[in-house]
Design an enzyme around this catalytic site. Structure first.
Site, PDB file in Angstrom:
ATOM      1  CE1 TYR A   1      22.547  40.660 -12.904  1.00 41.98           C
ATOM      2  CE2 TYR A   1      22.870  38.511 -11.893  1.00 41.98           C
ATOM      3  CZ  TYR A   1      22.463  39.819 -11.812  1.00 41.98           C
ATOM      4  OH  TYR A   1      21.959  40.306 -10.628  1.00 41.98           O
TER       5      TYR A   1
ATOM      6  CB  THR B   1      19.260  41.459 -14.625  1.00 42.35           C
ATOM      7  OG1 THR B   1      18.410  40.547 -13.914  1.00 42.35           O
ATOM      8  CG2 THR B   1      19.637  42.601 -13.691  1.00 42.35           C
TER       9      THR B   1
ATOM     10  CE  LYS C   1      14.987  41.200 -10.703  1.00 38.92           C
ATOM     11  NZ  LYS C   1      16.018  42.136 -10.230  1.00 38.92           N
TER      12      LYS C   1
ATOM     13  CG  HIS D   1      19.617  44.573  -8.525  1.00 39.12           C
ATOM     14  ND1 HIS D   1      19.746  44.111  -9.805  1.00 39.12           N
ATOM     15  CD2 HIS D   1      20.273  43.672  -7.749  1.00 39.12           C
ATOM     16  CE1 HIS D   1      20.466  42.998  -9.813  1.00 39.12           C
ATOM     17  NE2 HIS D   1      20.796  42.710  -8.571  1.00 39.12           N
TER      18      HIS D   1
END
Length: 353
Positions: free
Chosen positions: A130, A156, A224, A248
């Site tokens: 992150y 992500t 992702k 997610h």
């Protein structure tokens, strides 16, 4: 009674875990429409088996980013494994190493990165990031991950803000108050200062930032959370090395497509230039086969790994992986596939509208 399928592990975990922990793991965003669609969408796809083929030997092996894995079933990044088992991510890493598959370690792992690496030194590991608003912190963490032998960096992209997870709100779960980010500190720092709280995620991350991330690491960058052809084309344009098609687990924006439904669009958009993977809703060997038939290089498991961990630690995770591996082997044999390379779109059909 023995646990014989992944839903058995789900039922056991629900009985064993506290309501707060169960709701945190299982909860989706808003009305849980996408979370539920992730599994339901697989059920709408039918298989077209081919027979009278010699399937006395079936080879499940494949490669991701040039590294061989024993089966195209790997472990997605999920947070705070110590919620469900004392050894947390260390148990998960050992199970992945034993299975010969890839484990993506989360930014919000509850065990230190050095501990995870030490406990499973031969395992294939990617790291999920992150992106923090502070570039220097990102750089330090990425360099540390690279020095520890992680083989890819998974960014992500679908959390510029946190999704509306109603169960966590009802339970008054405040992760910033109760959880720590141990791996952002060295062992020396962890012994001398309080643990860092969960760090913020950058809401300003954009495509142009990828060039900076690529400039500070030799690791291949995987994105992702991609769900559309437009973003898939941009990923190729910005020289990323792979995409994980993911919503997610239905925990971010509700009412987006199920991962398996978005997969075809993304695969078509990249035109074979980069590898495409997926997570979300995989519960059976048939699901794995369907995802590969639609162009996924491999699938990643999220919640089922936590169910296995809650059951029996690393041995529970191994059981989950072994069950899915056996089911996938059966699915391949019963559709006439002797190797992963033989899996293609001809094996599946969608319902007529």
């Amino acid at each position: 009674m023995p646990l014989v399928c992944l839903t058995d592990f789900e039922a056991h975990a629900r009985e064993r875990l506290s309501k707060l922990t169960w709701d945190f793991i299982e909860g989706g965003a808003d009305d849980d429409i996408t979370r539920n669609d992730n599994t339901a969408a697989f059920r709408k796809i039918r298989l077209r088996p081919r027979y009278l083929r010699d399937v006395s030997e079936v080879d499940l092996r494949t490669t991701i980013q040039g590294e061989e894995i024993s089966v195209p079933i790997c472990i997605a990044p999920t947070a705070f494994h110590c919620f469900v088992w004392p050894d947390g991510e260390m148990s998960t890493a050992r199970a992945a190493q034993a299975a010969g598959i890839c484990y993506i370690t989360s930014t919000y792992a509850s065990c230190g990165l050095e501990d995870i690496v030490t406990t499973a030194p031969r395992g294939l590991r990617w790291f999920q990031l992150y992106v923090h608003p502070d570039r220097q912190l990102n750089k330090q963490l990425i360099q540390r991950v690279e020095s520890l032998g992680f083989k890819a960096l998974v960014i992500t992209v679908d959390v510029p803000v946190l999704g509306n997870r109603r169960q966590d709100v009802r339970n008054q779960l405040d992760l910033t108050m109760h959880l720590t980010q141990t791996h952002l500190q060295s062992t020396k720092e962890r012994n001398s200062i309080p643990h860092l709280q969960m760090s913020p995620i950058s809401a300003s991350l954009c495509w142009n930032d990828l060039a900076w991330l690529q400039s500070i690491t030799r690791l291949p960058i995987i994105l992702k959370g991609i769900l559309t052809k437009e973003d898939a084309e941009l990923a190729v344009k910005h020289n990323v090395r792979g995409i994980i098609v993911s919503n997610h687990g239905g925990r971010q924006l509700d009412e987006v497509p199920a991962s398996i439904d978005a997969l075809t669009e993304v695969v078509a958009a990249v035109k074979g230039k980069i590898e495409v993977y997926m997570d979300g809703g995989v519960r059976t060997g048939n699901d794995v086969l369907k995802a590969l038939a639609l162009g996924a290089r491999c699938v990643f498991l999220g919640r089922p790994i936590l169910w296995g961990l809650a059951y029996k630690g690393e041995h529970g995770v191994e059981e989950v992986l072994n069950i899915l591996k056996r089911e996938f082997h059966t699915s391949m044999a019963l559709t006439g596939c002797r190797s992963v390379a033989e899996i293609n779109k001809d094996l599946i059909q969608f319902p007529r509208l």
